[in-house]
Each structure stands twice: as C-alpha cells, then as structure tokens.
Design an enzyme around this catalytic site. Sequence first.
Site, PDB file in Angstrom:
ATOM      1  N   HIS B  65       0.830  -1.202   0.000  1.00 62.25           N
ATOM      2  CA  HIS B  65       0.000   0.000   0.000  1.00 62.25           C
ATOM      3  C   HIS B  65       0.864   1.251   0.000  1.00 62.25           C
ATOM      4  O   HIS B  65       1.942   1.283   0.587  1.00 62.25           O
ATOM      5  CB  HIS B  65      -1.004  -0.013   1.152  1.00 62.25           C
ATOM      6  CG  HIS B  65      -0.451   0.160   2.519  1.00 62.25           C
ATOM      7  ND1 HIS B  65      -0.248   1.392   3.086  1.00 62.25           N
ATOM      8  CD2 HIS B  65      -0.077  -0.748   3.459  1.00 62.25           C
ATOM      9  CE1 HIS B  65       0.222   1.231   4.327  1.00 62.25           C
ATOM     10  NE2 HIS B  65       0.347  -0.055   4.567  1.00 62.25           N
ATOM     11  N   ASP B 168       6.050   2.143   6.874  1.00 70.96           N
ATOM     12  CA  ASP B 168       4.744   1.488   6.674  1.00 70.96           C
ATOM     13  C   ASP B 168       3.996   2.310   5.640  1.00 70.96           C
ATOM     14  O   ASP B 168       3.409   3.334   5.994  1.00 70.96           O
ATOM     15  CB  ASP B 168       4.009   1.431   8.012  1.00 70.96           C
ATOM     16  CG  ASP B 168       2.597   0.888   7.904  1.00 70.96           C
ATOM     17  OD1 ASP B 168       2.225   0.430   6.815  1.00 70.96           O
ATOM     18  OD2 ASP B 168       1.873   0.940   8.903  1.00 70.96           O
ATOM     19  N   GLU B 200      -5.161   1.650   2.517  1.00 70.14           N
ATOM     20  CA  GLU B 200      -5.008   0.490   3.390  1.00 70.14           C
ATOM     21  C   GLU B 200      -5.204   0.890   4.841  1.00 70.14           C
ATOM     22  O   GLU B 200      -5.811   0.168   5.627  1.00 70.14           O
ATOM     23  CB  GLU B 200      -3.625  -0.137   3.180  1.00 70.14           C
ATOM     24  CG  GLU B 200      -3.450  -1.508   3.849  1.00 70.14           C
ATOM     25  CD  GLU B 200      -2.970  -1.473   5.289  1.00 70.14           C
ATOM     26  OE1 GLU B 200      -2.984  -2.514   5.951  1.00 70.14           O
ATOM     27  OE2 GLU B 200      -2.584  -0.370   5.800  1.00 70.14           O
ATOM     28  N   ASP B 223       3.972  -5.926   3.496  1.00 71.67           N
ATOM     29  CA  ASP B 223       3.677  -4.868   4.456  1.00 71.67           C
ATOM     30  C   ASP B 223       4.520  -5.109   5.714  1.00 71.67           C
ATOM     31  O   ASP B 223       5.067  -6.195   5.894  1.00 71.67           O
ATOM     32  CB  ASP B 223       2.176  -4.872   4.796  1.00 71.67           C
ATOM     33  CG  ASP B 223       1.683  -3.513   5.288  1.00 71.67           C
ATOM     34  OD1 ASP B 223       2.513  -2.683   5.705  1.00 71.67           O
ATOM     35  OD2 ASP B 223       0.458  -3.298   5.269  1.00 71.67           O
ATOM     36  N   HIS B 309       3.747   3.061  13.086  1.00 72.57           N
ATOM     37  CA  HIS B 309       2.876   4.237  13.165  1.00 72.57           C
ATOM     38  C   HIS B 309       3.474   5.359  14.019  1.00 72.57           C
ATOM     39  O   HIS B 309       2.746   6.240  14.474  1.00 72.57           O
ATOM     40  CB  HIS B 309       1.457   3.887  13.637  1.00 72.57           C
ATOM     41  CG  HIS B 309       0.655   3.216  12.567  1.00 72.57           C
ATOM     42  ND1 HIS B 309      -0.717   3.095  12.621  1.00 72.57           N
ATOM     43  CD2 HIS B 309       1.027   2.656  11.397  1.00 72.57           C
ATOM     44  CE1 HIS B 309      -1.140   2.460  11.537  1.00 72.57           C
ATOM     45  NE2 HIS B 309      -0.105   2.182  10.781  1.00 72.57           N
TER      46      HIS B 309
END
Lengths: 357, 335, 361
Positions: B65, B168, B200, B223, B309
């Site tokens: 993604h 990510d 995503e 991923d 994240h």
Amino acid sequence: MDQMKNLAREIVALCSVPSVSGFEGRSTKEIQRLYEGRFDRIETDAVGNHFLWKTCGREGAPRILVDAHFDEIGMLVREILEGGFVRLVSVGGLSPSVLQAADVILYGKEVLRGVIVSTPPHLRSAEDDRLPDCEELLVDTGFSKDELEKILPLGSPVGFAPDYRELLGGRLAGKSFDNKACAAIAASAIAGVPREALAGDVVLMLSSFEETSRLGGASAGAFGLSPDYAMVIDVNLATVPDVPKSETVPLGEGISLSVSAATDRALTLASQKICKEKNIAHTMIAAPSSTGTNATAVQLVGGGIPTVDVGLPLRNMHTYNEVIDLADAEALASFVEAFVCDGEIAKNFCVREELPK
Amino acid sequence: MNLYTTLQKLCTCPSVSGREESIRELLRELISSFVDEVSVDNLGNLIARKKAKNAKAKKVMLCAHMDEIGFLVTFIEDNGMIRVAPVGGISLSAAAYSEVVSEKRVAGVIVPESKTKPKEYAIDKFYVDIGAKDRKSAERKVSIGDFFVVRGGVRRLAGNRICGRPLDDRIGCAILLSLAERLASVETACDIYYVFSVQEEVGCRGALPAAFGISPDVSLCFDVTGTGDTPGADPMACALGKGAAVKIKDSSVICHEEVVATLCSLAETHKIPYQREILLYGGTDTAPMQLSGSGSRAGALSIPCRYIHSAVETCDLGDAEACVSLAEQFVLTLK
Amino acid sequence: MRTYDNDLTLLRELSLLFGPSGCEGEVADAIERALPALCDSFTRDRMGNLTALIRTGDLSSENRRRVMISAHMDEVGVMVSEICEDGLLRFDTVGGIDVSVLEGRKVLLGDESHRISGLIASKAIHHKEKKDRNKPTPISKLFIDIGAKDRAEAEQVLSVGSVGVFDSEFYRFGKDGAFVKSKALDDRMGCAAMLSVMSALVRERPTADLDLYFCFTVREEIGLSGAKVVAQRIAPELAIVLETTAVADLPETEPAKRVAALGKGGALSVMDRSTVYDREFLNFARATAKERDIPVQIKQYVSGGNDAGSIHKSGVGVRTLALSVPTRYLHSPACVASVEDYHSVTSLVEAMLRAMDTETS
C-alpha cells in the site's frame, strides 16, 4: 454409541474431522471419503470451501445454494518454549472459561496430544481470579523443545480433542457441532433426496473462515457459484437460565428461522410456510439488524442473493461440550429436504432481473 | 535499485489515505520501464502489469500500500489553530509534538492542549499550529478538507538498520520496485500485477476493488509487521534482522497453507533468511485479496518493523532484501 | 430556480410512509408509481431496490459514462422480539436508535398488509429508583403496549419479527416555515430530491452522453446496503449518494463539533467513518455550486457513514461523492432540517448532472 441413530453417526463422523479455520483444505480427503458417491461431484476453491453438487438433471434449472460453514474455532502454535510448552494464538472466539486444563490435539507434521496448563488455585492469590486468555496460556506436550521444533512448525493448528457423549432424551454432547453438525445434517438430507425431486441444481457449500472473517469464505464461494437463492445454516444459542428468552431459542423444539432486515423477508416467509405445511417444528426469532451468520455476507454477493437464515439450537457454543438435540437435527434435515425440493420457491426466486435498459 | 535510496525518495511524499496522487505519480515514474502497462483505477490504485507470453497464464497480484496515516483538517478556530481528525490508526502519544506537513507542503506542529496529561489524549484535545495569527491568515494556507501527515523521511541507524516514516508501507513499495526491476528482463510463466494500493490504513479499502478487477489466482501482500524483540514487547517470535517474515496469521487473515509452505521451502532451498510470523493484531491487504471476487490463494511477506505508526519506524534493510529475493523465487515457481 | 417540491407535498408523502429496513415495500410502491413519467425505464430487484435509468446525449455512442445517484428508502425502526404473557411486547431496534428517544413514543407496527398502533413505555417514575430517573431506560426494560389483554390477543395481529416505525407528525415550523420536522427525513429527503431531479432532467435532458441510474435502495440503516448490490450490478464510474447528516449546531456544542449548520446548504463530506471521498469529484461539486450560486458547506467533523462506504469499494471501485441535507435529531421521531437546504441539495445535484462532460475528467 452403537445405539445412536444413523444421523447421529453422520454428525459425529463429520464433527470429528479437524478443520480449524484457515486449515479447511486439509479436510478434502475426509470429506471425499464421507460423501463420495452420495453427491455428483465434490470441488474445492482457493479459499478452502468445499462444494458438494447434486444436480437435478434438467437444463436451465435454478441453482440453489445451501451454506453451512465447515471451519471450527481453535488455536495455532505461536511459539515453542523450553520444556515442550507451546504458546498459542486463538482462532475465532474462544471462551477463557473452558480453556484451563483442556484436552487438545496439535496437528503438526505428526499429530500430538496435549493439555492446556492450569495454575492450581493454592498457588494463585485469592484476589487473582482473572482467567487468562488463550494467548497467555501454554500447552503441555511432553516433548522437549528440540523435538517439538522438528515436528511442530509455527502456525500448526491446534484443536480440542473430539470426545462425544449421548445424553438423556436423544441429546448429543461434543465438539464442533458449530457448525459441522449442520453441515452433516444438510449433507445427509440432500444426499437422500431422489434427483428427480430436486427443484434445481443443489450445491452444498461447506464454507471456510466463518469463525475468523467478517465476509467468510462463503462470500468468495457464493460469488463463484452465483446461485439463484440461498439458505445459510448455522447453530443458534439455545435457552439457558440467566439469558432472556428473546435472545435464545428453545432446545428440542425444532429449528429457528430468523426474521431479520439482513435477510430476505419473502424467502423467510416461504420457509415458514414449508415448516407449517410439513409440520416441521420451528421457532421464529427476531434478529433485527444482523443474523451474525454467513447470511449477512452471502445475500450481498454479486447482484444480490435472496437468503434465508436457518438455525440449529445449541448449548455451550464454542466449547468442546456443545449440546444439540437429535429431534432438532431431524427437523433440520426435513426442512433442508423440503427446501431444496420446493418448486414454488424455485419459481419465485429464480427471477434474474436485469438493469433498466 | 538501491532500497535505501528509493526509500529516501518515497518517504518524503505526503500521501495520506485517499489522497495518494503525489506518491502515485512518483511510483508510476519509477516502475514504468520494468513493466508492459501501467493503469490507475477509479479509487486510485496504481496497477503495473508485466505480461506473460501465454494469454491464459495464471495471474499473480503483488501488493503494497502506498498510503500513510495522517490527519484531516475539520475546523479552523478564530485564533488560527487547526482542529483535525485522525486518518488511520494514529497513536496520539507518538504524534504529540511532531512536525507535520500538509499536502500543499504547509508546515506546522501537532500538539495537545496545554495541561493535557498523556492519559487524557484524545483527538479533540489536539490541534495543529501552523504559526498563523488568526483564522483569516490560517485560511490562506489551509482549507477544511486538507490533509496533514507527520513529516516523513528516513535515516540510517547502526548496521543495516534504518529509521523514519512512513516505512509502513513505503518499504513494501520499494520491495515491489526492486522486484519489478529484477524480473523486468525475465520471461515469467505468469502474469504479474504489481499493485500499489490506496487506503489500506483506513481499513484495506483499495486492494479489494483492485483484486476484484485483476481476479488473481495467487496473491502476495508486502507490508510491515510488529516484532517481539524490544523491551516490554509482547512475546512474538518475529525479530528485526532475521529475514523475510512469512505471514501465517494476523487478526484479519489466515494465509493459504500451501502458499506459506511454498515460501518457507523456497527460502530453505535458496538459503534466504526467513521467519514465520503470527501477529496478534493488525490487518493487511492480504485479507481483501484473499476474499475479493471468488477468492485467491493469498499469502504475505512481511518486513519486521519496530515502533509502527510512529515517526521512528525502524526496519532492517536485510529483511527487505530477503523479501525481494524470496518473492522473486516465488514468482518464478508459479506456472 | 425553485421549481421542485415547493410546498413539500412530495417530502411529506414519502416521509410518512412505513419503511423500516428490510420492509420498504410501501415506500417502493409509492416511488414506483411516480417513475413511469420520470425516466426511460426502471426495474425493481428481488431485494427491493428500485433503479431508474435516464439516458442522455448520443444514445448510439459507445463512450457513455455510467453515473449512479442513490438515496435509501428505509428508515430506522423497531422489531418485536417476544410477545409476553400479558400482551406487552419486547422489542429491539432495527438500525441505530438512541435509546433516549424511545420511551414515550408512539409507533406503528405491522408489515406490508396491515398496521396497528402502539406506544413505547416502561415502569412509571414512581416505581423507578431515584438514581435511575435521569437515565434513559435501557431497551431491555422498555416494552411496546398495543392494548392487547394477553399474548393470544397480541398474536392475532402481530408475531415475533413484526416491525414498526415511529408514528409522528410532519410539519413546518419557524419563520415562514423555514424548518421541517418529521420522522424518516433520513433519507426520504434524498429520495424526494432524486425524484425532483429526475423530473427536471426528463423535461430538459443534459447534452453529455450519460447513463444516469437513479437508485432507491434498501437496508442502509442496518449497515447492509442494498446499494452495494445495485452498484455491483451497474458498475458505475461515478456515484452520488444523497443523504442526511447528523449535525449539532446547538448553542451548547463547541463550534468544532457542530459538524455543519442548518440553512447553509447541503453538506459535502471529505471523509467519514466509511469513506474517504474522491478529491476531484468533491472539487467538481464545489465548483459547480460556486458557479451556479448554490449554497454548499463542507462537513466540519468526521462522523457517521452511509451507503458510499459499500458503493465506493464495489466492483473495480467507484469514485463517490456524498451530499447531505444537514439534519438535527437524526434517527428520532423528530428529525429537523432546513427547507432551503433540501432545495439547495436538489439544485446542486441537478446542476452537477448537467455540468458533467462525456469525457472522463
């Protein structure tokens, strides 16, 4: 067990086949062994669905889907620890209240027995009454770490050990009645119908991933099949003390039919009519916004598939002591048979409406 | 193609879920010479196809993604402070006091309201300060409906490790680019679709229609995944530097058993470092690829990543290289 | 400009119809009666969705754009889950209803063929403990009273699975009747707006080569989305979802949480819980509104979701726009919206469809 009726034997035979969600593909041989010759053909697909076909032999006949998910809750091997202990991850919604000291089977390169560990009460503090989740528990295998690493790859499925009992009044106890009992009952019913009596080509889908995915393997399977209409069969929570009656169905009083905004109202009413005409014991239940079964996904596949949601009452769901009543099983078998033979439903629900031109 | 140099380009291209235009154009430019055709679908997925000779060849979908988590501007206060909503799984404790940049490259900082204790962090307590003196001057630079991301970029740490954001999943994109380059001059028995998917981070929305259109026989997702190798981490066998992580399960998917087995045995045969991955949380595009249309045999190669994240996502380039090599072998075995 | 549904006859008629999710037949029948004059052709599918087609421009052209415009016919409601010995009914909601607006309401129960009045009640305040008096009564303690003296009498008119909707008045209020109040404005306003747009387009067709599919869909409120099935069948390039959106433009709400305001035009969504909306389509809507001087606002909070969620992911993907009439007290028997906003939404949809090119933008 010798006294058990034929249907009970069929149920136990299928429910004993291990099929932890995601590993349904391993069961193909067993399914063939159980159903070869009783259906026209048995097919599989990319996501672990099995399709048992029984055709009516007429050109252009409607295609009727009967869905019963075939996967079961269970666990996977997540880590191998010193002393032959195995850390787990749950597959589907396991209840922490039945995990302590449970018998399990580990399906690695070899099939191993194991026991889930339990800290004895006199070693726990009095305040510490929290039950650990599956992810915090270990399985005791009796092998060494080195030995285990050779025969038990990470990701190997782990299931509860099959162990069945006949209870009073024709009730059965054991594992994985959710939902292989329904699958076995449907298979037995459809296999027994003379071809000429079928209202269309019937495909019994033993679907994958119901316990672990919102869409379920059923949505992919139904997309490939593109049936005219569908029945989804799954177990339903049976009455126990402590839970309001409006949230359960009585055990031993037949099947349940869901009245829901999430399923087809007309097909549900037509199914109720079958039950009334054939004197099949049934309970209508309200499932306002969702049935919590594959019916939700199946009816939205492709251009839409009218779907009815049928339930088999069951106690102790998601444990290794699920309980069903054989009278309910017989009622379900009668209903499935009548449904796949019903010419009026076939006539009313095989309309293929096009878009406006 | 050098993975690190590629990542340096890919990580400085703000492209929040649903607004992937700028990263898409960059990826299109980078992959075009390795494939036969490139298209963009209605949702913005970038689909690069390398055709097999045989028209009836099997189709493999390789997907990473290209979107990233960020913030949507929902309201501008009279004092010029900007209220935002999270896009994707934002951790406010990781985002607090970070530099942010809007899709129009307006710089700012995201901060909690004064005296907000970390325990009380909630998006309604956060705002973006772009230095505007009042609403009027803020509105000259930012409109409701604009998007911000925490400033991207990547740096080298010790050894083969790198740190930054959004690894990510730009690291997955870099792997696909590198793979496409390696396979560019090879005749493959299957049709290869390199898909850079959108959205995503908001629930795997882009890969679903992409897979529906392609209808692959086999699919592989690239991923990042969590690890168990940091202080205080939950037990997890996955670690940085131990190779490509062959996904068995995350909370959205259980991968196809044969795909897992094939990947593991190829890694053994070709001596490519690998590990088996079971993630207790998280979801990836693997799930929509598995169940879209009539379904595909789906698997995933994950890149172990610490601090997912956050602005300091940390990966090992060796793991990414192992993913490229293992994916290459996997594609070559498909008939 | 104001050419459609000036006196709200259409909106009144549609809003008062009986159409809880899964039982939209009465609404579909009413809309279907209007369709022959408003489109080239239409169908009703097995699920109950109505789809009407208007084709414009060069009909022989192969390069026609497929556009889906949708509004849902269903409304939130209740379903009978148990008929008690004493003739009172236990029930659950169909779709999301805030439990605080249930008690004391009148409801209509029944099905396609008959209706019966009832009311939602709980034990009297005298029997409630003091600490519970300021709390909404949980649905498990509420019941519907239809006047039946026992179970047998109730079972003559209803059964488990019978559904119902709020039974509430439709009226205009405020200065010059600026506001409208009714049940089910969500989403009969969208349905009524679509009918008005269709009527305008059929009188004078847009010139571009468009296949315009106007879809009146079922089961939005339970999150299941008949629109998904319709979108899968049409496979449009573009979709416009006409909706209502819950707003809280109330004195005591912080400005940043009011979402949108009544009287400032239709609300365009950039993102909600189910969709990140297509940027170019959004810009096209804003540009069209500006050019035609139609008021429009951008939703200033991320909340809710609608059929766009399933439409945009359907098939190979659909570029989707949501345009909503801002509505206070959504999902209650007293939804309140601005009549001007309702007309603005209608105008903007018409203007957008007229401004669309044959070529993909």
